[in-house]
Design a protein around this motif. Structure first.
Motif, mmCIF file in Angstrom:
data_model
loop_
_atom_site.group_PDB
_atom_site.id
_atom_site.type_symbol
_atom_site.label_atom_id
_atom_site.label_comp_id
_atom_site.label_asym_id
_atom_site.label_seq_id
_atom_site.Cartn_x
_atom_site.Cartn_y
_atom_site.Cartn_z
ATOM 1 N N GLY A 56 0.818 -1.214 0.000
ATOM 2 C CA GLY A 56 0.000 0.000 0.000
ATOM 3 C C GLY A 56 0.852 1.264 0.000
ATOM 4 O O GLY A 56 2.049 1.241 0.300
ATOM 5 N N ALA A 57 0.231 2.373 -0.334
ATOM 6 C CA ALA A 57 0.935 3.659 -0.371
ATOM 7 C C ALA A 57 1.172 4.150 1.056
ATOM 8 O O ALA A 57 0.454 3.799 1.982
ATOM 9 C CB ALA A 57 0.092 4.681 -1.132
ATOM 10 N N THR A 58 2.225 4.962 1.220
ATOM 11 C CA THR A 58 2.543 5.544 2.526
ATOM 12 C C THR A 58 1.478 6.566 2.895
ATOM 13 O O THR A 58 1.039 7.346 2.050
ATOM 14 C CB THR A 58 3.919 6.232 2.476
ATOM 15 N N GLY A 59 1.081 6.564 4.143
ATOM 16 C CA GLY A 59 0.060 7.511 4.602
ATOM 17 C C GLY A 59 0.592 8.944 4.661
ATOM 18 O O GLY A 59 1.797 9.190 4.670
ATOM 19 N N ALA A 60 -0.323 9.891 4.700
ATOM 20 C CA ALA A 60 0.051 11.307 4.763
ATOM 21 C C ALA A 60 0.588 11.652 6.149
ATOM 22 O O ALA A 60 0.285 10.981 7.123
ATOM 23 C CB ALA A 60 -1.178 12.168 4.449
ATOM 24 N N THR A 61 1.396 12.705 6.212
ATOM 25 C CA THR A 61 1.951 13.172 7.487
ATOM 26 C C THR A 61 0.818 13.718 8.352
ATOM 27 O O THR A 61 -0.077 14.404 7.852
ATOM 28 C CB THR A 61 2.981 14.285 7.240
ATOM 29 N N GLY A 62 0.860 13.410 9.632
ATOM 30 C CA GLY A 62 -0.181 13.877 10.549
ATOM 31 C C GLY A 62 -0.079 15.371 10.811
ATOM 32 O O GLY A 62 0.936 16.010 10.526
ATOM 33 N N ALA A 63 -1.128 15.930 11.355
ATOM 34 C CA ALA A 63 -1.167 17.359 11.672
ATOM 35 C C ALA A 63 -0.279 17.654 12.880
ATOM 36 O O ALA A 63 -0.036 16.800 13.714
ATOM 37 C CB ALA A 63 -2.604 17.783 11.975
ATOM 38 N N MET A 64 0.203 18.903 12.961
ATOM 39 C CA MET A 64 1.070 19.310 14.063
ATOM 40 C C MET A 64 0.267 19.372 15.359
ATOM 41 O O MET A 64 -0.879 19.799 15.366
ATOM 42 C CB MET A 64 1.666 20.687 13.762
ATOM 43 N N GLY A 65 0.867 18.919 16.434
ATOM 44 C CA GLY A 65 0.189 18.924 17.738
ATOM 45 C C GLY A 65 0.090 20.315 18.340
ATOM 46 O O GLY A 65 0.721 21.264 17.882
ATOM 47 N N ASP A 66 -0.712 20.439 19.384
ATOM 48 C CA ASP A 66 -0.893 21.716 20.073
ATOM 49 C C ASP A 66 0.365 22.078 20.860
ATOM 50 O O ASP A 66 1.170 21.221 21.210
ATOM 51 C CB ASP A 66 -2.075 21.632 21.057
ATOM 52 N N THR A 67 0.513 23.370 21.150
ATOM 53 C CA THR A 67 1.638 23.842 21.953
ATOM 54 C C THR A 67 1.473 23.346 23.378
ATOM 55 O O THR A 67 0.376 23.324 23.911
ATOM 56 C CB THR A 67 1.667 25.386 21.959
ATOM 57 N N GLY A 68 2.577 22.937 23.974
ATOM 58 C CA GLY A 68 2.522 22.423 25.348
ATOM 59 C C GLY A 68 2.263 23.529 26.358
ATOM 60 O O GLY A 68 2.384 24.716 26.067
#
Length: 114
Positions: A56-68
């Motif tokens: 299968g194709a590689t999945g897309a990069t996830g969204a950036m997390g919230d600031t700590g």
């Protein structure tokens, strides 16, 4: 008058209930009963090996997390050391000699008596 209407209603229902009704006969449904089971069939041939599918194709990069969250305030620092004692200053110069007092200028105040 009340009794005559009631009597007429009862009298009209008697002939209707005395009528002969035809009886409906329903034939029972025929249920086919199967006979004994036959011998088991021969075992089937083994199926061919399936081909391996493409990866299968590689999945897309996830969204950036919230600031700590902001960290806690640090503890106060330790007190500083006492500074060194300063050097002693030089001795001051000797003052000039004072003016010699003169005679005859003394004033004496005598209190008054009561």
């Amino acid at each position: 008058m009340k009794h005559s209407i009631l009597f007429a209603a009862v009298f009209a229902t008697l002939p209707l209930s005395a009528c002969e009704r035809p009886v409906v006969v329903t034939a029972p449904a025929v249920v086919a009963v199967p006979g004994p089971a036959g011998p088991a069939g021969a075992t089937g041939a083994t199926g061919a090996q399936a081909e391996k599918g493409a990866p299968g194709a590689t999945g897309a990069t996830g969204a950036m997390g919230d600031t700590g969250a902001t960290g806690n305030t640090g503890r106060p620092g330790a007190p500083g050391y006492t500074g060194a004692t300063g050097a002693t200053g030089d001795t001051g110069a000797t003052g000039a000699d004072g003016k010699r007092g003169s005679t005859g200028n003394t004033v004496v105040i005598v209190p008054s008596s009561k």
